[in-house]
Design a protein around this motif. Structure first.
Motif, short mmCIF file in Angstrom:
data_model
loop_
_atom_site.label_atom_id
_atom_site.label_comp_id
_atom_site.label_asym_id
_atom_site.label_seq_id
_atom_site.Cartn_x
_atom_site.Cartn_y
_atom_site.Cartn_z
N ALA A 1 0.83 -1.21 0.00
CA ALA A 1 0.00 0.00 0.00
C ALA A 1 0.87 1.25 0.00
N GLU A 2 1.92 1.26 0.82
CA GLU A 2 2.80 2.42 0.87
C GLU A 2 3.54 2.60 -0.44
N ILE A 3 4.01 1.50 -1.01
CA ILE A 3 4.72 1.58 -2.29
C ILE A 3 3.78 2.13 -3.36
N ARG A 4 2.55 1.66 -3.37
CA ARG A 4 1.58 2.12 -4.38
C ARG A 4 1.35 3.62 -4.25
N LEU A 5 1.18 4.13 -3.03
CA LEU A 5 0.99 5.57 -2.82
C LEU A 5 2.22 6.37 -3.21
N LEU A 6 3.38 5.92 -2.73
CA LEU A 6 4.61 6.64 -3.04
C LEU A 6 4.93 6.61 -4.53
N ARG B 1 -1.63 15.77 -4.76
CA ARG B 1 -2.96 15.38 -5.23
C ARG B 1 -3.95 15.40 -4.08
N THR B 2 -5.22 15.60 -4.42
CA THR B 2 -6.28 15.45 -3.44
C THR B 2 -6.51 13.95 -3.24
N GLN B 3 -7.18 13.61 -2.15
CA GLN B 3 -7.49 12.20 -1.94
C GLN B 3 -8.43 11.70 -3.03
N ARG B 4 -9.30 12.55 -3.52
CA ARG B 4 -10.20 12.16 -4.61
C ARG B 4 -9.38 11.78 -5.85
N GLN B 5 -8.34 12.56 -6.16
CA GLN B 5 -7.48 12.24 -7.30
C GLN B 5 -6.75 10.92 -7.08
N ILE B 6 -6.29 10.69 -5.86
CA ILE B 6 -5.60 9.44 -5.53
C ILE B 6 -6.55 8.26 -5.71
N LEU C 1 -9.07 2.70 -6.34
CA LEU C 1 -9.45 2.10 -5.07
C LEU C 1 -10.63 2.85 -4.47
N ASP C 2 -11.28 2.24 -3.49
CA ASP C 2 -12.41 2.91 -2.87
C ASP C 2 -11.93 3.91 -1.82
N GLN C 3 -12.82 4.79 -1.44
CA GLN C 3 -12.49 5.90 -0.54
C GLN C 3 -11.97 5.42 0.81
N SER C 4 -12.62 4.43 1.41
CA SER C 4 -12.19 3.98 2.73
C SER C 4 -10.78 3.38 2.70
N THR C 5 -10.47 2.67 1.64
CA THR C 5 -9.13 2.09 1.51
C THR C 5 -8.08 3.18 1.40
N VAL C 6 -8.34 4.17 0.53
CA VAL C 6 -7.38 5.26 0.36
C VAL C 6 -7.27 6.08 1.65
N ASN C 7 -8.39 6.35 2.31
CA ASN C 7 -8.34 7.09 3.59
C ASN C 7 -7.45 6.36 4.59
N ARG C 8 -7.65 5.06 4.73
CA ARG C 8 -6.87 4.27 5.67
C ARG C 8 -5.38 4.29 5.30
N ALA D 1 -16.19 -2.24 -2.88
CA ALA D 1 -15.56 -3.30 -2.09
C ALA D 1 -14.13 -2.91 -1.77
N GLY D 2 -13.71 -3.12 -0.55
CA GLY D 2 -12.34 -2.78 -0.13
C GLY D 2 -11.36 -3.73 -0.73
#
Length: 160
Positions: free
Chosen positions: A38-43, A52-57, A63-70, A157-158
């Motif tokens: 998850a960290e590698i994917r974000l970085l 970027r905004t979280q919406r852009q991410i 991915l779904d919002q809860s997954t990206v938020n977490r 779905a997460g």
């Protein structure tokens, strides 16, 4: 009959990609990575230096919002990402910190060294051809799967 001749090109590709993923998981487990997937994917997404905004991410990672938020909150807590709101903006922006850039370099260094060693087995012409063809395949595959799912609403779905 030759077993290789019976296997379709798509099955050969699926088998090779599955084997590659299996070897990557082995390498990750053996080297006790400093970053999770998850960290590698974000970085990896944010390595271009564009906040970027979280919406852009959410949109770019699919991915779904809860997954990206977490995942973003966990990355903020470790200091590899930072969040800020530019003056006059309504949304916060997320970006990689210097610590995050260093951590990404460390986290994928072993994988890149392994890729370099495997690519060294090819001469310059074959190496360039492999990379060009693989880039072309990934671009074409992306266009196909995104066109196929253009009318399907995103899943809630997460998943990581």
């Amino acid at each position: 009959m030759d077993e290789e001749a019976e296997v379709s090109p798509s099955m050969r590709l699926a088998t090779a990609l599955s084997r590659l993923q299996q070897h990557r998981r082995f390498q990750e487990q053996e080297q006790r990575p400093i970053l999770g997937s998850a960290e590698i994917r974000l970085l990896w997404l944010l390595r271009d230096g564009t906040a970027r905004t979280q919406r852009q991410i959410i949109t770019e990672l699919g991915l779904d919002q809860s997954t990206v938020n977490r995942q973003v909150n966990a990355a903020l807590a470790t200091g590899i990402l930072r969040r800020h709101r530019p003056e006059g903006a309504t949304a916060h922006l997320v970006e990689v910190t210097e610590h995050g850039f260093r951590t990404l370099e460390q986290g994928i260094g072993d994988m890149l060294r392994s890729y370099d060693l495997a690519l060294a087995d090819f001469d310059d012409t074959d190496r360039g051809r492999l990379l060009d063809l693989f880039d072309r395949f990934v671009d074409t595959y992306s266009r196909i799967v995104r066109a196929d799912t253009a009318t399907v609403p995103p899943t809630t779905a997460g998943g990581v």
